[in-house]
Motif scaffolding. Structure first.
Motif, PDB file in Angstrom:
ATOM      1  N   ASN A 161       9.049  55.772   9.111  1.00 50.67           N
ATOM      2  CA  ASN A 161       9.770  54.764   8.323  1.00 50.67           C
ATOM      3  C   ASN A 161       9.925  53.508   9.176  1.00 50.67           C
ATOM      4  OD1 ASN A 161      10.037  57.076   6.810  1.00 50.67           O
ATOM      5  ND2 ASN A 161      12.264  57.066   6.751  1.00 50.67           N
ATOM      6  N   ILE A 162       9.273  52.433   8.772  1.00 51.94           N
ATOM      7  CA  ILE A 162       9.270  51.200   9.552  1.00 51.94           C
ATOM      8  C   ILE A 162       9.848  50.071   8.706  1.00 51.94           C
ATOM      9  CG2 ILE A 162       7.809  49.517  10.763  1.00 51.94           C
ATOM     10  CD1 ILE A 162       5.851  51.781  11.353  1.00 51.94           C
ATOM     11  N   MET A 163      10.631  49.211   9.322  1.00 50.11           N
ATOM     12  CA  MET A 163      11.175  48.050   8.632  1.00 50.11           C
ATOM     13  C   MET A 163      10.766  46.780   9.351  1.00 50.11           C
ATOM     14  SD  MET A 163      15.119  46.895   7.875  1.00 50.11           S
ATOM     15  CE  MET A 163      15.348  47.974   6.469  1.00 50.11           C
ATOM     16  N   ASP A 164      10.318  45.785   8.573  1.00 48.19           N
ATOM     17  CA  ASP A 164      10.111  44.443   9.093  1.00 48.19           C
ATOM     18  C   ASP A 164      11.207  43.565   8.500  1.00 48.19           C
ATOM     19  OD1 ASP A 164       9.242  42.082  10.124  1.00 48.19           O
ATOM     20  OD2 ASP A 164       7.202  42.196   9.334  1.00 48.19           O
ATOM     21  N   MET A 165      12.134  43.107   9.345  1.00 49.07           N
ATOM     22  CA  MET A 165      13.330  42.419   8.875  1.00 49.07           C
ATOM     23  C   MET A 165      13.079  40.986   8.421  1.00 49.07           C
ATOM     24  SD  MET A 165      16.102  43.788  11.688  1.00 49.07           S
ATOM     25  CE  MET A 165      17.531  43.078  10.871  1.00 49.07           C
ATOM     26  N   ASN A 166      11.946  40.425   8.798  1.00 55.73           N
ATOM     27  CA  ASN A 166      11.585  39.056   8.399  1.00 55.73           C
ATOM     28  C   ASN A 166      10.084  39.048   8.166  1.00 55.73           C
ATOM     29  OD1 ASN A 166      11.697  36.310   7.876  1.00 55.73           O
ATOM     30  ND2 ASN A 166      11.806  35.709  10.032  1.00 55.73           N
ATOM     31  N   ALA A 167       9.664  39.556   7.014  1.00 56.04           N
ATOM     32  CA  ALA A 167       8.284  39.994   6.810  1.00 56.04           C
ATOM     33  C   ALA A 167       7.289  38.876   6.551  1.00 56.04           C
ATOM     34  CB  ALA A 167       8.236  41.001   5.653  1.00 56.04           C
ATOM     35  N   GLY A 168       7.736  37.715   6.103  1.00 55.66           N
ATOM     36  CA  GLY A 168       6.785  36.661   5.781  1.00 55.66           C
ATOM     37  C   GLY A 168       5.802  37.112   4.709  1.00 55.66           C
ATOM     38  N   PHE A 169       4.510  37.038   5.013  1.00 58.45           N
ATOM     39  CA  PHE A 169       3.482  37.459   4.064  1.00 58.45           C
ATOM     40  C   PHE A 169       3.095  38.934   4.222  1.00 58.45           C
ATOM     41  CE2 PHE A 169       2.607  32.867   4.758  1.00 58.45           C
ATOM     42  CZ  PHE A 169       2.907  32.437   3.477  1.00 58.45           C
ATOM     43  N   GLY A 170       3.837  39.668   5.049  1.00 64.89           N
ATOM     44  CA  GLY A 170       3.521  41.076   5.259  1.00 64.89           C
ATOM     45  C   GLY A 170       2.418  41.292   6.278  1.00 64.89           C
ATOM     46  N   GLY A 171       2.198  40.308   7.139  1.00 63.66           N
ATOM     47  CA  GLY A 171       1.115  40.406   8.119  1.00 63.66           C
ATOM     48  C   GLY A 171       1.282  41.543   9.095  1.00 63.66           C
ATOM     49  N   PHE A 172       2.510  41.789   9.556  1.00 58.40           N
ATOM     50  CA  PHE A 172       2.759  42.907  10.466  1.00 58.40           C
ATOM     51  C   PHE A 172       2.445  44.230   9.779  1.00 58.40           C
ATOM     52  CE2 PHE A 172       5.914  46.181  11.766  1.00 58.40           C
ATOM     53  CZ  PHE A 172       5.464  46.412  13.064  1.00 58.40           C
ATOM     54  N   ALA A 173       2.932  44.406   8.537  1.00 57.56           N
ATOM     55  CA  ALA A 173       2.690  45.645   7.798  1.00 57.56           C
ATOM     56  C   ALA A 173       1.206  45.847   7.525  1.00 57.56           C
ATOM     57  CB  ALA A 173       3.471  45.621   6.481  1.00 57.56           C
ATOM     58  N   ALA A 174       0.504  44.777   7.181  1.00 59.92           N
ATOM     59  CA  ALA A 174      -0.928  44.889   6.905  1.00 59.92           C
ATOM     60  C   ALA A 174      -1.701  45.287   8.156  1.00 59.92           C
ATOM     61  CB  ALA A 174      -1.461  43.567   6.357  1.00 59.92           C
ATOM     62  N   ALA A 175      -1.264  44.785   9.310  1.00 57.92           N
ATOM     63  CA  ALA A 175      -1.971  45.070  10.559  1.00 57.92           C
ATOM     64  C   ALA A 175      -1.794  46.514  11.022  1.00 57.92           C
ATOM     65  CB  ALA A 175      -1.502  44.106  11.648  1.00 57.92           C
ATOM     66  N   ILE A 176      -0.710  47.164  10.597  1.00 57.72           N
ATOM     67  CA  ILE A 176      -0.485  48.553  11.013  1.00 57.72           C
ATOM     68  C   ILE A 176      -0.666  49.526   9.843  1.00 57.72           C
ATOM     69  CG2 ILE A 176       1.121  47.835  12.828  1.00 57.72           C
ATOM     70  CD1 ILE A 176       3.402  48.920  11.066  1.00 57.72           C
ATOM     71  N   GLU A 177      -1.164  49.051   8.684  1.00 55.63           N
ATOM     72  CA  GLU A 177      -1.232  49.876   7.479  1.00 55.63           C
ATOM     73  C   GLU A 177      -1.984  51.175   7.746  1.00 55.63           C
ATOM     74  OE1 GLU A 177      -1.606  51.703   3.894  1.00 55.63           O
ATOM     75  OE2 GLU A 177      -3.430  51.036   4.917  1.00 55.63           O
ATOM     76  N   SER A 178      -1.341  52.278   7.336  1.00 57.70           N
ATOM     77  CA  SER A 178      -1.904  53.605   7.580  1.00 57.70           C
ATOM     78  C   SER A 178      -1.154  54.611   6.732  1.00 57.70           C
ATOM     79  CB  SER A 178      -1.765  53.975   9.063  1.00 57.70           C
ATOM     80  OG  SER A 178      -1.967  55.365   9.265  1.00 57.70           O
ATOM     81  N   PRO A 179      -1.803  55.690   6.292  1.00 61.38           N
ATOM     82  CA  PRO A 179      -1.087  56.756   5.573  1.00 61.38           C
ATOM     83  C   PRO A 179      -0.020  57.432   6.432  1.00 61.38           C
ATOM     84  CG  PRO A 179      -3.467  56.977   5.299  1.00 61.38           C
ATOM     85  CD  PRO A 179      -3.255  55.956   6.362  1.00 61.38           C
ATOM     86  N   LYS A 180      -0.073  57.199   7.743  1.00 65.95           N
ATOM     87  CA  LYS A 180       0.880  57.834   8.652  1.00 65.95           C
ATOM     88  C   LYS A 180       2.262  57.196   8.592  1.00 65.95           C
ATOM     89  CE  LYS A 180      -2.768  58.947  12.026  1.00 65.95           C
ATOM     90  NZ  LYS A 180      -3.247  58.662  13.407  1.00 65.95           N
ATOM     91  N   SER A 181       2.341  55.978   8.044  1.00 69.97           N
ATOM     92  CA  SER A 181       3.611  55.265   8.031  1.00 69.97           C
ATOM     93  C   SER A 181       3.674  54.351   6.822  1.00 69.97           C
ATOM     94  CB  SER A 181       3.783  54.442   9.317  1.00 69.97           C
ATOM     95  OG  SER A 181       2.770  53.454   9.414  1.00 69.97           O
ATOM     96  N   TRP A 182       4.868  53.820   6.564  1.00 70.43           N
ATOM     97  CA  TRP A 182       5.041  52.800   5.532  1.00 70.43           C
ATOM     98  C   TRP A 182       6.039  51.773   6.049  1.00 70.43           C
ATOM     99  CZ3 TRP A 182      10.033  52.185   3.806  1.00 70.43           C
ATOM    100  CH2 TRP A 182      10.910  53.258   4.002  1.00 70.43           C
ATOM    101  N   VAL A 183       5.977  50.562   5.495  1.00 70.61           N
ATOM    102  CA  VAL A 183       6.825  49.468   5.970  1.00 70.61           C
ATOM    103  C   VAL A 183       7.651  48.913   4.821  1.00 70.61           C
ATOM    104  CG1 VAL A 183       6.881  47.192   7.065  1.00 70.61           C
ATOM    105  CG2 VAL A 183       5.140  48.868   7.756  1.00 70.61           C
ATOM    106  N   MET A 184       8.946  48.797   5.050  1.00 70.88           N
ATOM    107  CA  MET A 184       9.831  48.081   4.135  1.00 70.88           C
ATOM    108  C   MET A 184       9.824  46.614   4.557  1.00 70.88           C
ATOM    109  SD  MET A 184      11.869  48.278   1.510  1.00 70.88           S
ATOM    110  CE  MET A 184      12.426  49.996   1.344  1.00 70.88           C
ATOM    111  N   ASN A 185       9.121  45.792   3.790  1.00 66.97           N
ATOM    112  CA  ASN A 185       9.000  44.374   4.113  1.00 66.97           C
ATOM    113  C   ASN A 185      10.188  43.619   3.522  1.00 66.97           C
ATOM    114  OD1 ASN A 185       6.100  43.926   5.315  1.00 66.97           O
ATOM    115  ND2 ASN A 185       5.853  45.376   3.630  1.00 66.97           N
ATOM    116  N   VAL A 186      11.084  43.202   4.384  1.00 68.90           N
ATOM    117  CA  VAL A 186      12.281  42.489   3.938  1.00 68.90           C
ATOM    118  C   VAL A 186      12.050  40.988   4.056  1.00 68.90           C
ATOM    119  CG1 VAL A 186      14.756  42.163   4.259  1.00 68.90           C
ATOM    120  CG2 VAL A 186      13.718  44.401   4.727  1.00 68.90           C
TER     121      VAL A 186
END
Length: 614
Positions: free
Chosen positions: A463-488
């Protein structure tokens, strides 16, 4: 001893870099030891290293030679404020969904179950304690089916939902068979039925909204089909249902359809779902169905399973009169027609509607005098905004076959394709070139992160959270079935980017970090915050934000913060008083860049023990 051939300023910079490298070796040796502990408390190696090694910022580590003087050197040597544990009764404290405070608000339209945050003078300034016996969750995918009892010691659902296969108590764990009120035989078979109508398998449906999710088994079993469900349920008599979902490694938040809009942008979800969610869809002139319509993408699907669907066969089992159920279904059908949803299936107790792709394909809407269109020019403006019984307009199209707002590619292609909101110029001031540059930058940042924290891309953090996600670039760079990101996307952000995040096939939420997040304590394994403290400068205190981060972070969880050096020096000083091991690191482009990265690991400790584990 002086360094030959090196100027004083460069010698200082070299010393700083050496200090940071040495410190990081120390810090991430501890990180590895702490996080290898897995299902249990921190192991003895980690504890011994923590005792013997000083991994805090070195007192003489100063950036004054090549940065501004805003950060005073006295900040480095002044005493660190030590935050005490809160009393054990706050172990599951949810500040904005506090049960005692909720009872002071009207029950009409579920207002009392909505967010009601404490004023500043009532905020806790202590560390929310984990329960005694707390252990690290099982790794995914085992966590989908098993949760340690000590982490959520609540058995009520095992009794209340026993025949529905929600959850079972077995020894020192809860087991989740995958059942639900409408799918006691399991979510997999239920999803198979939906997939016979809805294009789930080919990536067309990627984002889903589950209203009144229970323990989120529907969302849990969609994950293996590459569908991300944003599940929500209120904090009510069904104790800890959202907490169970997050302990399982499934995206979820505390929430309710009440009087204010859902904290999501318009045209966000490919599918919305209600499985006996007890939401009165027909009341208030269809207010709640209109809110679902707002957040549903053109061409998206709405699934309603349970009462009143197929009431003629099931009314006796539901213990309601035929007249009552018939009136409810008629009202739902009437509102669906008003919204121009096409009913594509009704089988057993499940009905499926599809939203039209544009207004042109629904000429009756313009002709129907009872249709009230929403007047707001910004359908994405949802934070604490009252819901209204009106239909959200769609973007204009040139012909009846065009998808309003732009067509989206199936996942995973959509992840790195230019989002339609950006391609069509719907996000002011953002060009396709700026978006592509942002994507490239985050790939570079994540590469640097993973070279420092070797666990980042391994699945250690579910369970990963990005507290200031912008366009979701951080989440896209780590995207994997092993984890998910709550883009805030913070409500204070200059640009509302959350719509573009959803168009990438990611999920997220609006939030104001001057308030507590809508989740239970200890629900995230890793928190990422880029530029957050600068964004909230003069809006609320660093201390309040850090205490909220600590509340939602698991013991042995990790934090990555990047910001201006002067800001991070102050943040680091506070973090050191919160039982976090921290280390400040240079930007990947070198020590002359003002932006730095602060890494942290939360120590293991539990309630009833006023000191860290030793």
């Amino acid at each position: 001893m002086a360094m030959k051939g090196v100027s004083g300023e460069n010698r200082t910079r070299t010393t700083v870099s050496i200090c940071i490298v040495i410190g990081m070796c120390c810090f991430f040796y501890i990180l590895g030891a702490w996080q290898k502990s897995g299902f249990g408390k921190g192991d003895s190696i980690a504890l011994e290293i923590t005792k013997r090694t000083d991994c805090t910022m070195l007192p003489n580590l100063s950036f004054d030679t090549h940065h501004s003087k805003e950060g005073s050197s006295s900040d480095l040597v002044s005493p660190v404020k030590k935050f005490k544990p809160c009393p054990d009764r706050f172990t599951d404290y949810t500040p904005c969904q506090d049960q005692n405070r909720a009872m002071k608000f009207p029950r009409e339209n579920m207002n009392y179950r909505e967010r009601h945050c404490p004023p500043q003078k009532e905020k806790l300034h202590c560390l929310v304690p984990p329960p005694k016996g707390y252990v690290a969750p099982f790794p995914w995918p085992k966590s989908r089916d098993f949760v340690p009892f000590a982490n959520c010691p609540y058995k009520s659902l095992t009794v209340e939902k026993a025949i529905q296969n929600w959850v079972q108590y077995e020894g020192n764990v809860f087991r989740f068979p995958g059942g639900g009120t409408q799918f006691p035989q399991g979510a997999d078979k239920y999803i198979d039925q939906l997939a016979s109508v809805i294009p789930i398998a080919n990536g067309t449906v990627r984002t889903a909204l589950d209203t009144g999710c229970g323990v989120a088994s529907w969302g849990a079993y969609l994950l293996k089909r590459n569908v991300l469900a944003m599940s929500f349920a209120p904090r009510d008599s069904h104790e800890a249902q959202v907490q169970f979902a997050l302990e399982r490694g499934v995206p979820a938040v505390i929430g309710v359809l009440g009087t204010i809009k859902l904290p999501y942008p318009s045209r966000a979800f490919d599918m919305a779902h209600c499985s006996r969610c007890l939401i009165p869809w027909g009341i208030n002139d269809g207010l709640y169905m209109m809110e679902v319509d707002r957040v549903l993408r053109p061409g998206g699907y709405w699934v309603l399973s349970g009462p009143p669907i197929n009431w003629k066969v099931n009314y006796k089992g539901w213990q309601r009169t035929k007249e009552d159920l018939e009136a409810e279904q008629n009202k739902i059908e009437e509102i669906a027609e008003l919204l121009c949803w096409e009913k594509v299936s009704e089988k057993g107790e499940t009905a499926i509607w599809r939203k039209r792709i544009n207004t042109e394909s629904c000429p009756s809407r313009q002709e129907e005098p009872t249709v009230q269109m929403c007047e707001s020019t910004n359908a994405d403006d949802a934070w604490y905004k009252k819901m209204k019984a009106c239909v959200t307009p769609l973007p204009d199209v040139e012909n009846a076959s065009e998808v309003a707002g732009g067509a989206i590619k199936p996942f995973p292609s959509r992840l790195n394709t230019i989002p339609p909101r950006i391609a069509n110029g719907l996000i002011q001031g953002v060009s396709t070139q700026a978006y592509q540059k942002d994507n490239k930058m985050w790939k570079k940042h994540v590469k640097a992160y993973s070279s420092v924290n070797k666990y980042l891309l391994t699945g250690r953090y579910r369970n990963i959270m990005d507290m200031n996600a912008g366009f979701g670039g951080f989440a896209a760079a780590i995207e994997s079935p092993k984890s998910w990101v709550m883009n805030v996307v913070p409500t204070s952000a200059k640009i509302a980017t959350l719509g573009a995040v959803y168009e990438r096939g990611l999920i997220g939420i609006y939030h104001d970090w001057c308030e507590a997040f809508s989740t239970y304590p200890r629900t995230y394994d890793l928190i990422h915050a880029s530029g957050l403290f600068t964004l909230y400068k003069n809006k609320c205190s660093n201390e309040d934000i850090l205490l909220e981060m600590d509340r939602i972070l698991r013991p042995e969880g990790a934090v990555i913060m990047r910001d201006d050096v002067d800001v991070l020096m102050k943040v680091n000083k506070l973090a050191r008083g919160m039982r976090w091991n921290t280390k400040l690191v240079d930007h990947e482009d070198g020590p002359l860049v003002r932006e730095k990265v602060l890494y942290a690991v939360k120590q293991y400790w539990v309630g009833g023990n006023q000191t860290a584990a030793s």
